[in-house]
Design an enzyme around this catalytic site. Structure first.
Site, PDB file in Angstrom:
ATOM      1  N   THR A  65       0.857  -1.182   0.000  1.00 20.72           N
ATOM      2  CA  THR A  65       0.000   0.000   0.000  1.00 20.72           C
ATOM      3  C   THR A  65       0.894   1.233   0.000  1.00 20.72           C
ATOM      4  O   THR A  65       1.923   1.268   0.657  1.00 20.72           O
ATOM      5  CB  THR A  65      -1.020  -0.023   1.155  1.00 20.72           C
ATOM      6  OG1 THR A  65      -2.085   0.879   0.848  1.00 20.72           O
ATOM      7  CG2 THR A  65      -0.402   0.369   2.497  1.00 20.72           C
ATOM      8  N   CYS A 106      -3.827   7.813   7.358  1.00 15.28           N
ATOM      9  CA  CYS A 106      -4.414   6.468   7.319  1.00 15.28           C
ATOM     10  C   CYS A 106      -3.458   5.461   7.964  1.00 15.28           C
ATOM     11  O   CYS A 106      -2.280   5.752   8.151  1.00 15.28           O
ATOM     12  CB  CYS A 106      -4.649   6.005   5.875  1.00 15.28           C
ATOM     13  SG  CYS A 106      -5.683   7.107   4.907  1.00 15.28           S
ATOM     14  N   HIS A 118      -5.972  -1.099   4.660  1.00 14.39           N
ATOM     15  CA  HIS A 118      -5.603   0.325   4.624  1.00 14.39           C
ATOM     16  C   HIS A 118      -6.877   1.110   4.943  1.00 14.39           C
ATOM     17  O   HIS A 118      -7.725   1.281   4.081  1.00 14.39           O
ATOM     18  CB  HIS A 118      -5.060   0.672   3.236  1.00 14.39           C
ATOM     19  CG  HIS A 118      -4.700   2.128   3.039  1.00 14.39           C
ATOM     20  ND1 HIS A 118      -3.754   2.531   2.128  1.00 14.39           N
ATOM     21  CD2 HIS A 118      -5.157   3.272   3.606  1.00 14.39           C
ATOM     22  CE1 HIS A 118      -3.646   3.855   2.148  1.00 14.39           C
ATOM     23  NE2 HIS A 118      -4.504   4.325   3.039  1.00 14.39           N
TER      24      HIS A 118
END
Lengths: 160, 281
Positions: A23, A29, A46
Site C-alpha cells: 500500500t 491512514c 488500509h
C-alpha cells in the site's frame, strides 16, 4: 512475483507465497498487517478513519474505510485461508500528521488510538508499530516469509 | 535556475481561449445553448473531454450525453463552466514530472481531489458552490509543473533540508531554489491572466495566514482542501506532509473534527464518481 496493491479503504488477504501486498503513501491512514507464519497466510488493511459510527451507510458499503469495521473483515478473510488468531502476528504503520499540528485535526492520532483500543479489547497483541510523526509511508508484506517493510520519504525501506 | 524557471513561465502556451469565451458568454447572460455549444465544438480537445466528463457519474445526468448540445442542455450553467475549466486546465498535466511526483497525471489526480474537496467544504459551510474556489483549488500546485522540469539534483537538496533541518517543503524550496512552487504557480496564473482572487489563493495555498487582508475565504479553503487530501494520501508527492499546520483554520470556519471526517468520506464517493474528470489520457 505478483504485487497486489491495497488501495485506500481496501484490504487484501493471500496464501499465495509469490504474492507481495503493498500500500502506497499512507498519511494519516493506517495499514494493519497480519501474518500467520505457520499457515503462511497474510493480509493488509488500509483504513482511513477510526469509527464506523460516523456514517453507518458508508460503513456497510465499504467497511474497509473504518478501523472498527475493517479490522474484523481482515481477520475473517485470513481465517478463511487457514490462519488462526493465536498465531497471527500483527503490525501497524501510518497515522502521520502534518508538521507542528498541535491543534490540527489529529486524524492520524485518532486512528492510532482506535487501532490500539480495538486490539486491546480483543486481546490481540500488536507486535510491531511504526506510527505517528510527519511523513508518508509505503508498506509491503511478503506472503512467503511475512517480511514487512516500511519505506518513508526519509529514505531507505526498513523491516518492521 | 531561478532565471530559467521564470523564463519558462513566459513560454507556457496561452490558456485555452475556449475557456475564456465560454466564461464571457455565460457571464454576459444573453446567449443561446446553440451559441455556447458552437464555441465549445470549435475546440476539439476540449469538446472531447467535455463529452467524457458529462457522462461521468459526478454530474449526475441520467440520460446519455451524445453531443456538446446535449451537455450544454443537461449539465446546467454551473457545471458547464466547471467542466470547461477542468478540460482546459487538464491539458497541461501530461507527461513526466521529475522530482515532485513521477508523472503529471498524479499531480492532476491530487488537483482534482483538492478541487472536489473545496466544493464539499464550501457546500458544508455556505450551502452552495463556488467556481472561483474550484478553479483555484484545481490550479493550486500548477507551479510544480514548471519547477519539476528544472529541480533535477537540487531536489535531493530540498529533501535534505526537509529531513535534516526541520524545514517545511516550502521553506526548503526557497532556500535551495530561490522560489517556492506556490509563487511559481501565482506567476503562471498571472501569465494566464487569471483574476486576483485565484492568483492569491495559489500563491498562499500553504500559508494563507500571511495574507494581510481580512476575510479571505478562498485561500484558506484551498489550503484546507489541499491539506486534507495530503493527509489522506490522495495524490501525494515526495513533499508529502512536510507543511506547517495552521490550527486557526478550524476555528476560522467553526469546523468540528467530525465535519472533516465526513468531508473525507464524501470525497471518496465523489472521486469514484468523477473518474471522467481524473482520467485525462
Amino acid at each position: 512475483m505478483a504485487t497486489i496493491v491495497v488501495g485506500i479503504s481496501d484490504f487484501k488477504a493471500s496464501q499465495n507465497s509469490s504474492d507481495v501486498l503493498i500500500t502506497y503513501a499512507l498519511g494519516s491512514c493506517i495499514a494493519v498487517v497480519v501474518y500467520d507464519p505457520h499457515a503462511r497466510v497474510g493480509g493488509m488493511l488500509h483504513f482511513m478513519l477510526p469509527n464506523a459510527s460516523l456514517d453507518a451507510v458508508k460503513a456497510r458499503e465499504n467497511p474497509c474505510m473504518f478501523a472498527d469495521t475493517g479490522i474484523p473483515l481482515l481477520f475473517k478473510a485470513c481465517y478463511q485461508l487457514g490462519a488462526e488468531k493465536k498465531r497471527m502476528i500483527v503490525k501497524i504503520a501510518g497515522g502521520a500528521s502534518i508538521l507542528n499540528d498541535t491543534d490540527f485535526f489529529r486524524i492520524g492520532q485518532k486512528n492510532i488510538t482506535a487501532v490500539r483500543k480495538i486490539f486491546w479489547k480483543n486481546n490481540v497483541f500488536i507486535d510491531k508499530e511504526d506510527t505517528g510523526q510527519n511523513f508518508n509511508r509505503t508498506v509491503s508484506l511478503g506472503i512467503a516469509d511475512g517480511r514487512c517493510t516500511v519505506k518513508s520519504a526519509q529514505g531507505m525501506a526498513r523491516e518492521l | 535556475m531561478l532565471d530559467k524557471i521564470l523564463r519558462t513561465i513566459e513560454r507556457i502556451p496561452a490558456f485555452p481561449a475556449t475557456v475564456r469565451k465560454v466564461e464571457e458568454l455565460i457571464s454576459a447572460g444573453d446567449y443561446s445553448a446553440a451559441q455556447l455549444a458552437r464555441v465549445i465544438e470549435l475546440d476539439q480537445a476540449i469538446a472531447a473531454q467535455i463529452l467524457k466528463m458529462s457522462n461521468s457519474a459526478y454530474f449526475g445526468v441520467r440520460q446519455p450525453i451524445r453531443s456538446i448540445m446535449d451537455a450544454v442542455t443537461y449539465l446546467g450553467q454551473e457545471n458547464i463552466i466547471r467542466a470547461v475549466r477542468t478540460a482546459g486546465i487538464s491539458r497541461f498535466y501530461h507527461g513526466p514530472l521529475k522530482g515532485y511526483v513521477p508523472t503529471a497525471v498524479q499531480l492532476w489526480e491530487h488537483s482534482v481531489a483538492a478541487a472536489l474537496m473545496s466544493q464539499i467544504l464550501f457546500q458544508k459551510l455556505y450551502r452552495r458552490r463556488n467556481h472561483q474556489l474550484y478553479t483555484a483549488a484545481l490550479l493550486h500546485d500548477v507551479g510544480k509543473l514548471v519547477m519539476g522540469e528544472f529541480v533535477g539534483e537540487s531536489f535531493q537538496k530540498v529533501m535534505e533540508r526537509v529531513i535534516h533541518h526541520g524545514c517545511s517543503f516550502l521553506e526548503a524550496e526557497e532556500q535551495i531554489i530561490g522560489i517556492n512552487h506556490a509563487e511559481v504557480g501565482r506567476r503562471i496564473a498571472e501569465h494566464w491572466k487569471f483574476p486576483e482572487d485565484i492568483k492569491e489563493a495559489i500563491a498562499f495555498h500553504h500559508r494563507p495566514d500571511l495574507l494581510e487582508k481580512e476575510n479571505k475565504t478562498i485561500p484558506w479553503l484551498v489550503y484546507l482542501s489541499d491539506q486534507i487530501c495530503l493527509m489522506t494520501g490522495i495524490g501525494v508527492g515526495e513533499d508529502g506532509l512536510a507543511y506547517r499546520g495552521l490550527g486557526e483554520v478550524i476555528e476560522k470556519f467553526n469546523l468540528r473534527m467530525r465535519d472533516v471526517e465526513e468531508s473525507i468520506v464524501e470525497l471518496t464517493d465523489q472521486l469514484e464518481a468523477a473518474r471522467g474528470l481524473v482520467n485525462i489520457e
